[in-house]
Design an enzyme around this catalytic site. Structure first.
Site, PDB file in Angstrom:
ATOM      1  N   HIS A  70       0.559  -1.522  -0.175  1.00 63.62           N
ATOM      2  CA  HIS A  70      -0.426  -0.224   0.087  1.00 63.62           C
ATOM      3  C   HIS A  70       0.899   1.132   0.437  1.00 63.62           C
ATOM      4  CE1 HIS A  70       0.858   0.158   4.444  1.00 63.62           C
ATOM      5  NE2 HIS A  70       0.652   1.177   4.100  1.00 63.62           N
ATOM      6  N   HIS A  85       1.810   6.843  -0.338  1.00 67.01           N
ATOM      7  CA  HIS A  85       0.497   6.094   0.445  1.00 67.01           C
ATOM      8  C   HIS A  85      -0.569   6.067   0.123  1.00 67.01           C
ATOM      9  CE1 HIS A  85      -1.402   4.956   3.639  1.00 67.01           C
ATOM     10  NE2 HIS A  85      -0.687   4.550   4.601  1.00 67.01           N
TER      11      HIS A  85
END
Length: 165
Positions: A70, A85
């Site tokens: 992620h 992110h």
């Protein structure tokens, strides 16, 4: 001069961060997470993605790839460290819907595919799809200049100019 005479490579001090995703740019202050909006992780910007592909926003090296895929960290030759992110609270997805196309230590160019993700799954399971792009070593930077707002195209739209100290 020494570097010129002996073939060394001078470090580039200014780095342009291009859009790592296609979507809409938004200031970090608008990210609904205080870690990013209060710039605790560093200065930068965010993108509300319209598709699920992340490409390298800089030329450099993959210095961190989270096992959940992620988030990814890159470092340029000038020493600028960039964290991408994908979404907010996506770590809880434990990698579901994410696929990495690079490994830690890989060299990348602007536009190199890094991660693909299922945008609809992130919309369903995460707090937000907004994706912060943060300079994690902001204290080592002299200046930041936003170069755009509005729509951006991954791998091509210049978003942020960073000058290293």
């Amino acid at each position: 001069m020494f570097k010129k005479l002996f073939g060394g490579k001078a470090k580039q001090k200014d780095v342009t961060i291009v859009a790592p995703l296609t979507g809409q740019v938004t200031p970090l202050e608008n990210v609904p997470d205080p870690v990013f909006s209060q710039k605790m992780m560093g200065n930068g910007f965010a993108i509300e993605p319209t598709e699920g592909q992340v490409v390298s926003p800089v030329e450099g090296e993959v210095i961190q790839l989270f096992h959940t895929k992620h988030a990814i960290g890159l470092k340029t030759d000038a020493g600028v460290e960039v964290l991408i992110h994908i979404g907010l609270e996506t770590v809880a997805m434990n990698g579901e819907g994410f696929e990495a196309h690079v490994n830690q230590g890989d060299k990348v160019q602007v536009g190199t595919p890094l991660v693909t993700f299922d945008l609809n799954l992130v919309k369903e399971k995460a707090k937000s799809t907004v994706t912060p792009v943060v300079i994690t070593n902001s204290d080592n930077m002299e200046s930041f200049e936003m170069l755009t707002n509005g729509s951006v195209q991954k791998g091509s739209t210049p978003c942020l100019k960073v000058v290293a100290k």
